[in-house]
Design a protein around this motif. Structure first.
Motif, short mmCIF file in Angstrom:
data_model
loop_
_atom_site.label_atom_id
_atom_site.label_comp_id
_atom_site.label_asym_id
_atom_site.label_seq_id
_atom_site.Cartn_x
_atom_site.Cartn_y
_atom_site.Cartn_z
N ARG A 3 0.81 -1.22 0.00
CA ARG A 3 0.00 0.00 0.00
C ARG A 3 0.84 1.27 0.00
N THR A 75 -7.32 -2.42 -12.46
CA THR A 75 -8.10 -1.99 -11.30
C THR A 75 -7.65 -2.61 -9.97
N ARG A 79 -8.26 -0.98 -6.26
CA ARG A 79 -9.15 -1.59 -5.25
C ARG A 79 -8.43 -1.72 -3.92
N GLN A 80 -7.14 -2.04 -3.96
CA GLN A 80 -6.37 -2.14 -2.72
C GLN A 80 -6.26 -0.78 -2.04
N ASP A 82 -8.39 1.66 -2.37
CA ASP A 82 -9.74 1.94 -1.89
C ASP A 82 -10.02 1.20 -0.59
N ALA A 83 -9.60 -0.05 -0.50
CA ALA A 83 -9.80 -0.83 0.73
C ALA A 83 -9.04 -0.20 1.89
N TRP A 84 -7.83 0.29 1.64
CA TRP A 84 -7.07 0.94 2.70
C TRP A 84 -7.75 2.23 3.15
N GLU A 86 -10.87 2.86 3.14
CA GLU A 86 -12.18 2.59 3.74
C GLU A 86 -12.21 2.94 5.23
N ARG A 87 -11.14 2.64 5.95
CA ARG A 87 -11.12 2.91 7.39
C ARG A 87 -11.22 4.41 7.72
N ARG A 89 -13.07 6.64 5.70
CA ARG A 89 -14.28 7.23 5.12
C ARG A 89 -15.22 7.79 6.17
#
Length: 120
Positions: A3, A75, A79-80, A82-84, A86-87, A89
């Motif tokens: 990341r 993509t 996506r990775q 975006d997943a990181w 997420e915490r 948001r």
């Protein structure tokens, strides 16, 4: 994809702009180079280096079409990222909800004031 490495790749404004261009679909090196040259003033070889970084890090792919090289967004690394993200948001979602509440309150107040002014 690591990341931190993803953010190193995305930290460069030229690479971010290239990804924005590729997000609309496959693009030839010449098309990407022309836009980047106009916007950033860098040469085609420099654009090729940025594309190489994007390819090597998994953010872009390339395929041959005759003598042309067509680039596209991959993509999985996005996506990775975006997943990181997420915490985090929740921080801006709460603020956006509060902003929506304040905007609605302001509209109600303006409507109420407008109604009072019209009645006078």
């Amino acid at each position: 994809m690591d990341r931190v490495h993803a953010f190193d790749v995305l930290g460069d404004p030229v690479r971010r702009r290239i990804l924005e261009l590729l997000a609309s679909g496959e693009q030839a090196l010449g098309e990407v180079s022309a836009v980047i040259r106009d916007e950033f003033g860098i040469s085609q070889p420099a654009v090729s280096q940025h594309l190489k970084v994007l390819r090597d890090s998994g953010f872009a792919s390339v395929r041959a079409d005759g003598t042309r090289r067509l680039y596209a967004v991959e993509t999985a690394p996005l996506r990775q990222v975006d997943a990181w993200l997420e915490r985090f948001r929740g921080f801006w979602d709460q603020r956006l909800d509060a902003l929506g509440t304040e905007l609605a309150r302001g509209k109600r107040e303006r409507r109420t004031q407008g109604e009072v002014s019209e009645d006078e």
